[in-house]
Design an enzyme around this catalytic site. Structure first.
Site, PDB file in Angstrom:
ATOM      1  N   SER A 185       1.477  -4.882   1.530  1.00 53.13           N
ATOM      2  CA  SER A 185       2.938  -4.896   1.558  1.00 53.13           C
ATOM      3  C   SER A 185       3.341  -5.068   3.015  1.00 53.13           C
ATOM      4  O   SER A 185       3.201  -4.146   3.818  1.00 53.13           O
ATOM      5  CB  SER A 185       3.505  -3.583   0.999  1.00 53.13           C
ATOM      6  OG  SER A 185       3.189  -3.457  -0.354  1.00 53.13           O
ATOM      7  N   LYS A 194       8.141  -8.002  -3.006  1.00 59.49           N
ATOM      8  CA  LYS A 194       7.571  -6.652  -2.997  1.00 59.49           C
ATOM      9  C   LYS A 194       8.543  -5.654  -2.371  1.00 59.49           C
ATOM     10  O   LYS A 194       8.688  -4.517  -2.840  1.00 59.49           O
ATOM     11  CB  LYS A 194       6.249  -6.640  -2.234  1.00 59.49           C
ATOM     12  CG  LYS A 194       5.578  -5.256  -2.157  1.00 59.49           C
ATOM     13  CD  LYS A 194       5.289  -4.677  -3.539  1.00 59.49           C
ATOM     14  CE  LYS A 194       4.759  -3.231  -3.465  1.00 59.49           C
ATOM     15  NZ  LYS A 194       3.401  -3.139  -2.935  1.00 59.49           N
ATOM     16  N   LYS A 244       7.808   2.867   5.146  1.00 61.92           N
ATOM     17  CA  LYS A 244       7.550   1.601   5.851  1.00 61.92           C
ATOM     18  C   LYS A 244       8.196   0.435   5.122  1.00 61.92           C
ATOM     19  O   LYS A 244       8.886  -0.398   5.736  1.00 61.92           O
ATOM     20  CB  LYS A 244       6.038   1.391   5.975  1.00 61.92           C
ATOM     21  CG  LYS A 244       5.611   0.074   6.589  1.00 61.92           C
ATOM     22  CD  LYS A 244       5.127  -0.934   5.534  1.00 61.92           C
ATOM     23  CE  LYS A 244       3.899  -0.437   4.798  1.00 61.92           C
ATOM     24  NZ  LYS A 244       3.417  -1.439   3.811  1.00 61.92           N
TER      25      LYS A 244
END
Length: 320
Positions: free
Chosen positions: A118, A192, A261
């Protein structure tokens, strides 16, 4: 695409076919997700060469028949297709673009790099351009489905890049989950990030509903079973619900630090900080990031996101 079908005219120098026993696979990053995914390709008969910064993480793969290399470049030199599955964009840049040890330094013309981390859409576009300059191909293909999906081969694979290359990779993806071509380079990563916003919102809703049900004196398991059959039912509830009720917050691929994140990247893009991306108001993502940041502040940053219920309990003065 049928396994073994020859693809023309992609211009790959090799191999003409994707199939076990012929296509050599490299794997960089043997964590919970990467290890399970690489194991599935090994079990399917593909030759796998792996690299992990902590060598002991590769022991199970070696026992299953994989080889180990001393750098991502060495992995790539022994591979036709290299998968990367590391922690964050900084790690992706290091294992892919480092001029001496990165995967692109060792991948021969015609080879394919598939980044399942990711990561950042702009970095995915940078990697795709770098791969083209060396006669290689790059696909950004982050996944969703958690550790269970990685073990069972039921991941959602969100792929960005050349559609023909994504189709060529189908015999490999078939052992990992269901791929969807989302668009040009960077589209997989954008997908994503959007996915993570939806997951974060669902986890927040699940956590608050379970805390409320508990305070109301309801049987949490009975509550989950009942509402999962209605509009509140979701994959997040299926994957995390029972584990949350059982207070199983053990570390996993979906830790609080990781989703912070991902939500941080969403907010940077939403603010228009990344070139090629338009500004988008994301008030929910900002709130969700604050809530998961509270897990870190409480010392629980390495726990799975399903541990968010502990933040709700703390705010309510409940300590279990």
């Amino acid at each position: 695409m049928e396994e073994g079908k020859k693809v023309e005219p992609l211009g790959f120098g090799y191999p003409a076919l994707v199939r076990p026993g012929r296509t050599r696979v490299g794997w960089v990053g043997i964590g919970v997700m990467g290890g399970a995914m690489a194991t599935r390709l090994l079990a399917a008969g593909f030759t796998v060469t792996a690299y992990a910064r902590t060598s002991v993480k590769a022991d199970a793969l070696v026992a299953a028949g994989a080889s180990v290399a001393d750098s991502p470049a060495s992995v790539a030199a022994a591979s036709d297709v290299v998968f990367t599955m590391v922690s964050d964009p900084g790690d992706v840049r290091a294992v892919v673009l480092d001029r001496a040890s990165g995967a692109l330094a060792g991948l021969r013309p015609g080879g394919v790099l598939v980044d399942c981390t990711s990561s950042s859409p702009s970095l995915a576009r940078e990697i795709a351009a770098a791969a083209r300059s060396t006669g290689c191909h790059a696909v950004d293909a982050p996944v969703s489905g958690g550790d269970a999906g990685a073990r069972d081969g039921t991941l959602a694979i969100l792929a960005g890049g050349d559609e023909a290359v994504v189709a060529w990779l189908a015999p490999l993806f078939a052992h990992l989950g269901t791929p969807t071509h989302m668009g040009p380079p960077g589209s997989g990563q954008s997908s994503k990030i959007a996915n993570q916003m939806a997951v974060a919102g669902a986890v927040v809703g699940l956590s608050e509903s379970l805390a409320f049900a508990d305070a109301a004196g309801l049987d949490a398991r009975l509550f989950l079973d009942a509402v999962s059959k209605g509009a509140a039912g979701s994959r997040v509830m299926d994957i995390f619900g029972t584990r949350a009720v059982n207070r199983d917050f053990a570390s996993g691929p979906g830790s609080a630090r990781y989703i912070i994140k991902d939500l941080g990247m969403a907010l940077e893009i939403g603010d228009g900080q990344e070139e090629e991306d338009e500004a988008t108001a994301l008030p929910g993502a900002a709130l969700f990031r604050q809530m998961f940041s509270a897990m870190v502040a409480n010392g629980d940053g390495d726990l799975c996101v399903r541990g968010l219920i502990t933040v709700i309990e703390c705010l309510s003065g409940i300590h279990k």
